[in-house]
Design a protein around this motif. Structure first.
Motif, mmCIF file in Angstrom:
data_model
loop_
_atom_site.group_PDB
_atom_site.id
_atom_site.type_symbol
_atom_site.label_atom_id
_atom_site.label_comp_id
_atom_site.label_asym_id
_atom_site.label_seq_id
_atom_site.Cartn_x
_atom_site.Cartn_y
_atom_site.Cartn_z
ATOM 1 N N PRO A 1 0.795 -1.239 0.000
ATOM 2 C CA PRO A 1 0.000 0.000 0.000
ATOM 3 C C PRO A 1 0.831 1.296 0.000
ATOM 4 O O PRO A 1 0.496 2.236 -0.713
ATOM 5 N N ILE B 1 -3.113 4.758 16.219
ATOM 6 C CA ILE B 1 -2.489 3.724 17.038
ATOM 7 C C ILE B 1 -2.160 2.557 16.117
ATOM 8 O O ILE B 1 -2.985 2.197 15.284
ATOM 9 N N HIS C 1 -3.167 -2.988 13.584
ATOM 10 C CA HIS C 1 -3.675 -2.137 14.668
ATOM 11 C C HIS C 1 -3.245 -2.693 16.028
ATOM 12 O O HIS C 1 -2.783 -1.945 16.894
ATOM 13 N N GLY D 1 -15.721 2.029 11.855
ATOM 14 C CA GLY D 1 -17.146 1.892 12.135
ATOM 15 C C GLY D 1 -17.752 3.074 12.869
ATOM 16 O O GLY D 1 -18.964 3.128 13.073
ATOM 17 N N ASP E 1 -24.176 -2.290 18.364
ATOM 18 C CA ASP E 1 -23.935 -1.017 17.687
ATOM 19 C C ASP E 1 -23.473 0.005 18.733
ATOM 20 O O ASP E 1 -24.164 0.224 19.734
ATOM 21 N N GLY F 1 1.714 3.803 13.651
ATOM 22 C CA GLY F 1 1.230 4.922 14.453
ATOM 23 C C GLY F 1 1.890 4.873 15.815
ATOM 24 O O GLY F 1 3.057 4.526 15.929
ATOM 25 N N ASP G 1 -19.912 -6.855 15.027
ATOM 26 C CA ASP G 1 -19.618 -8.150 14.398
ATOM 27 C C ASP G 1 -19.058 -9.118 15.437
ATOM 28 O O ASP G 1 -17.946 -8.932 15.932
ATOM 29 N N PRO H 1 -7.883 4.045 9.322
ATOM 30 C CA PRO H 1 -8.914 4.599 8.442
ATOM 31 C C PRO H 1 -9.562 5.865 9.014
ATOM 32 O O PRO H 1 -9.888 6.776 8.263
HETATM 33 C C1 LIG Z 1 1.923 -1.772 6.410
HETATM 34 C C2 LIG Z 1 0.626 -1.384 7.043
HETATM 35 C C3 LIG Z 1 0.622 -0.628 8.193
HETATM 36 C C4 LIG Z 1 -0.574 -0.291 8.821
HETATM 37 N N1 LIG Z 1 -0.530 0.420 9.993
HETATM 38 C C5 LIG Z 1 -1.683 0.626 10.674
HETATM 39 C C6 LIG Z 1 -1.683 1.288 11.945
HETATM 40 O O1 LIG Z 1 -0.643 1.742 12.439
HETATM 41 N N2 LIG Z 1 -2.855 1.437 12.594
HETATM 42 C C7 LIG Z 1 -4.058 0.975 12.096
HETATM 43 O O2 LIG Z 1 -5.093 1.109 12.761
HETATM 44 N N3 LIG Z 1 -4.087 0.376 10.887
HETATM 45 C C8 LIG Z 1 -2.934 0.208 10.164
HETATM 46 N N4 LIG Z 1 -2.998 -0.400 8.934
HETATM 47 C C9 LIG Z 1 -4.318 -0.656 8.326
HETATM 48 C C10 LIG Z 1 -4.948 -1.966 8.772
HETATM 49 O O3 LIG Z 1 -4.531 -2.991 7.903
HETATM 50 C C11 LIG Z 1 -6.492 -1.867 8.728
HETATM 51 O O4 LIG Z 1 -6.899 -1.374 7.474
HETATM 52 C C12 LIG Z 1 -7.080 -0.974 9.811
HETATM 53 O O5 LIG Z 1 -6.481 -1.235 11.066
HETATM 54 C C13 LIG Z 1 -8.573 -1.183 9.909
HETATM 55 O O6 LIG Z 1 -9.131 -0.212 10.769
HETATM 56 P P1 LIG Z 1 -10.562 -0.426 11.450
HETATM 57 O O7 LIG Z 1 -10.534 -1.575 12.366
HETATM 58 O O8 LIG Z 1 -10.953 0.885 12.025
HETATM 59 O O9 LIG Z 1 -11.514 -0.655 10.180
HETATM 60 P P2 LIG Z 1 -12.239 -1.989 9.684
HETATM 61 O O10 LIG Z 1 -11.310 -3.111 9.571
HETATM 62 O O11 LIG Z 1 -13.031 -1.584 8.507
HETATM 63 O O12 LIG Z 1 -13.233 -2.325 10.884
HETATM 64 C C14 LIG Z 1 -14.350 -1.571 11.238
HETATM 65 C C15 LIG Z 1 -15.066 -2.330 12.344
HETATM 66 O O13 LIG Z 1 -16.146 -1.556 12.826
HETATM 67 C C16 LIG Z 1 -17.248 -2.412 13.089
HETATM 68 N N5 LIG Z 1 -18.457 -1.571 13.038
HETATM 69 C C17 LIG Z 1 -18.970 -0.926 11.970
HETATM 70 N N6 LIG Z 1 -20.056 -0.212 12.327
HETATM 71 C C18 LIG Z 1 -20.236 -0.417 13.649
HETATM 72 C C19 LIG Z 1 -21.196 0.051 14.602
HETATM 73 N N7 LIG Z 1 -22.178 0.905 14.268
HETATM 74 N N8 LIG Z 1 -21.076 -0.371 15.888
HETATM 75 C C20 LIG Z 1 -20.078 -1.218 16.257
HETATM 76 N N9 LIG Z 1 -19.146 -1.686 15.387
HETATM 77 C C21 LIG Z 1 -19.229 -1.282 14.115
HETATM 78 C C22 LIG Z 1 -17.185 -3.473 12.024
HETATM 79 O O14 LIG Z 1 -17.838 -4.654 12.448
HETATM 80 C C23 LIG Z 1 -15.671 -3.664 11.882
HETATM 81 O O15 LIG Z 1 -15.186 -4.685 12.730
HETATM 82 C C24 LIG Z 1 -1.801 -0.713 8.269
HETATM 83 C C25 LIG Z 1 -1.797 -1.441 7.091
HETATM 84 C C26 LIG Z 1 -0.612 -1.781 6.480
HETATM 85 C C27 LIG Z 1 -0.659 -2.569 5.230
#
Ligand SMILES: Cc1cc2nc3c(=O)[nH]c(=O)nc-3n(C[C@H](O)[C@H](O)[C@H](O)COP(=O)(O)OP(=O)(O)OC[C@H]3O[C@@H](n4cnc5c(N)ncnc54)[C@H](O)[C@@H]3O)c2cc1C
Ligand SMILES: Nc1ncnc2c1ncn2[C@@H]1O[C@H](COP(=O)(O)O)[C@@H](O)[C@H]1O
Lengths: 266, 331
Positions: free
Chosen positions: A41, B258, B281, B219, B313, B262, B297, B245
């Motif tokens: 990425p 984080i 993460h 989310g 939620d 991060g 989930d 994100p």
């Molecule tokens: C080399 C590399 C380094 C990275 N470094 C980092 C880093 O330092 N930190 C980081 O965070 N990511 C990092 N990432 C990105 C990582 O791979 C994920 O994309 C990211 O952690 C996903 O973030 P998320 O859990 O917020 O989103 P998602 O994976 O999309 O998860 C969202 C969650 O929210 C839940 N949700 C949705 N709506 C609701 C609701 N209304 N109520 C309750 N739950 C709900 C869903 O069920 C889901 O589990 C890195 C990626 C790469 C490739």
């Protein structure tokens, strides 16, 4: 501006952790999950950084990727985004190297390409999580390096980089040529355009074997590595999660607070 | 000449040893003891002699100081020249740096300049009893696997993930010697100019120091949700964090991220709201003593790391949670 971007094909780092498997018998061989490979990425962001300079200052972008079994639709993505040419270092001799031997081969290819102003890499590859290949290229070519960029601009023949720090960023200026590594704070890479996809289909990558760039095979890939993997394993997680429920979701929230208070976590 | 001893690269913030330096001193002393060899430190900058004296009196056997006005701002090439010069004098077997803004940039470049190699972002260090080689453990594939590496050239260079080494109370040897190294740095070696440093201030408790952190993920759906997390954080005297994100979408500041790329945090309580729990993460929060997860989930990976979890939620779970917390706190 003559720019070069180094991009690596990796296993999809966003594939669910449960899909990820290591072959325990093969000792240090990582089994590909059934997820399709992608460009690392941060490397897409490195392409985006170069494209933004091309938009602002004009110029050309050469993309280089080193590996074996490089999927054409994966490594051609920078072309469909607007890069000009694609060079592949594709040969079994190049692979299984460490940061040093990989950087060594990439630097040799860059030398063959000739004059350039800027080289871009990702801040770290999503498989090695290392962040070293850029430094290896910079050291071999004697270049100024600025790592973890969130913004890159060229003005008055100099490059101005906003570098991410723990509590914000700093603006750094350096003379050209220079090597910059790019982080996600730069912003989303652009989508490929229809025109770009059609052009990318037509463009054939240039493939350079070690001999084409004057490399002895004992200096590249696994043979040229200065580090050795002694062991690899998957950490085991034993889930100890106590699920807290309630009559409804709001009630579950209340019960969570009570549980935490009992456990002295509030 | 034979390479001997363990050397750490000290970092200073606001005239004080930065927390990572204390971690490095602890980890370095342990390796030095295992080897039965000396521990030394290298400190570079402008006006760092007095800090060097503190390290010397502390746990090291020797401190190499390179004090030069040209080293006021960090510049990769100039600092690589410092490391190279000191290693030419001291011939360490092992050189450790923090996996920080400076260390992650400097370690590979300095290693390659010296004809050796580095491993970055390591979480464990050991000495191989057979041959006295350094063995480093490093997460790869975002933390989906752990790999043990060794370097076949000297010095063996490694950067250490923040908060991965327990900061043991370091007993004072009181006999550390300060060695001033005159580098005679050519101004032309300073290839970069720092035009400005921008600190994105966060109100309230700093993430790194917080004992309670509430993190919002994708989310949360937008910046509004984070306002609720702010409120809760105030109530719990904690700080708000975010997954990547949430930062990439501009809902919150980038410095709140984080994870692997991060901040690395280790609070007593880490409440992850609408965060799926990817390995990237978790790399930033698995040091938390208690993870609490709220996610709609039931199969979200974050639950495998959590002590308590609620499936639901957040829009409905959080109000109940907040009301009950207020009640329990007598507010
Ligand atoms: C080399 C590399 C380094 C990275 N470094 C980092 C880093 O330092 N930190 C980081 O965070 N990511 C990092 N990432 C990105 C990582 O791979 C994920 O994309 C990211 O952690 C996903 O973030 P998320 O859990 O917020 O989103 P998602 O994976 O999309 O998860 C969202 C969650 O929210 C839940 N949700 C949705 N709506 C609701 C609701 N209304 N109520 C309750 N739950 C709900 C869903 O069920 C889901 O589990 C890195 C990626 C790469 C490739
Ligand atoms: N095989 C490769 N082909 C092209 N570029 C690479 C390769 N390996 C690493 N790079 C570049 O170097 C960066 C850092 O990689 P690493 O040091 O492995 O984390 C990547 O983001 C790429 O830009």
């Amino acid at each position: 501006m003559k720019m070069i971007v180094c991009v690596k094909q990796v296993l999809d780092p966003e594939a669910p952790p449960t899909k990820f498997k290591i072959d325990p018998n093969a000792y240090n061989v990582l089994m590909p999950s059934d997820a399709a490979p992608v460009l690392s990425p941060f490397d897409e962001q490195a392409v985006e950084a170069a494209l933004r300079i091309k938009d602002a200052n004009g110029g050309t972008i050469s993309v280089i990727s080193l590996g074996a079994n490089l999927q054409r639709d994966v490594v051609k993505k920078p072309l469909s985004m607007g890069a000009d040419e694609l060079i592949l270092l594709e040969d079994p001799a190049y692979v299984d190297g460490d940061s040093w031997s990989t950087g060594y081969a990439l630097a040799a290819a860059i030398k063959k390409l000739g004059q350039f102003d800027l080289i871009f890499c990702g801040r770290q590859a999503a498989d090695s999580d290392s962040g070293q290949v850029g430094a290896a290229i910079a050291e071999i070519l004697g270049l100024t390096q600025v790592t973890v960029a969130r913004k890159v601009e060229v003005m008055d023949g100099k490059v101005r980089v906003e570098r991410v720090t723990a509590d914000g960023y700093e603006t750094i200026e350096a003379a050209l040529p220079a090597l910059i590594t790019v982080s996600n704070e730069l912003g989303e890479p652009r989508y490929a355009t229809i025109k770009g996809i059609i052009e990318a289909k037509r463009k054939e990558p240039i493939v350079w074997k070690p001999g084409d760039i004057g490399l002895d095979t004992f200096k590249i890939g696994a043979a040229g590595s200065r580090t050795r993997m002694v062991k690899v394993y998957q950490p085991v997680h034993v889930s100890k999660c106590e699920m807290v429920a309630g009559a409804n979701e709001e009630d579950a929230g209340k019960n969570l607070a009570k549980k935490m208070a009992e456990a002295r976590l509030l | 000449m034979e390479n001997k001893g363990v050397m750490i690269f000290a970092e200073v913030t606001d005239g004080k040893l930065s927390p990572i330096t204390r971690e490095l001193l602890g980890a370095g002393r342990k390796l030095a003891n295992d080897l039965g060899e000396e521990l030394s430190a290298i400190i570079a900058g402008s006006g760092v002699v007095s800090t060097a004296a503190k390290i010397a009196a502390g746990v090291t056997d020797k401190v190499y100081v390179v004090d030069d006005p040209l080293l006021k701002d960090y510049c990769t090439e100039a600092y690589a020249a410092v490391v190279e010069k000191v290693c030419q004098i001291a011939h360490p077997r092992i050189l450790l740096m923090g996996h920080t803004t400076i260390g992650s940039d400097l370690a590979p470049r300095a290693a390659f300049r010296m004809g050796t190699a580095a491993k970055t972002d390591c979480i464990a260090l050991d000495i191989d009893d057979m041959n006295k080689q350094l063995l480093v453990t490093k997460p790869i594939f975002g933390g989906n696997a752990l790999a043990v590496f060794t370097m076949e050239t000297f010095p063996q260079v490694a950067t250490i993930r923040v908060k991965s080494m327990t900061t043991q109370a370091v007993e004072s040897t009181g006999k550390g010697e300060i060695i001033e190294v005159a580098l005679g740095l050519d101004p032309a070696a300073v290839k970069t100019t720092v035009l400005q440093k921008v600190v994105a201030e966060n109100e309230g408790v700093k993430l790194e120091d917080a004992s309670v952190i509430i993190t919002g993920g994708r989310g949360m759906g937008g910046p509004e949700g984070f306002k609720q997390l702010e409120e809760l954080a105030k109530l719990l005297k904690g700080a708000v964090g975010a997954s990547r994100p949430a930062c990439d979408n501009g809902w919150v500041k980038d410095i709140m991220q984080i994870g692997l790329t991060g901040k690395i945090v280790s609070p007593d309580v880490y409440i992850a709201v609408a965060v799926s729990g990817t390995t990237q993460h978790l790399a930033g929060c698995s040091g938390a003593r208690n993870i609490i997860a709220i996610n709609k989930d039931p199969d979200a990976n974050i639950f495998t790391e959590a002590r308590f979890g609620v499936v639901g939620d957040w829009k409905k779970v959080l109000p109940g949670f907040e009301a009950e917390v207020k009640k329990l706190m007598g507010k």
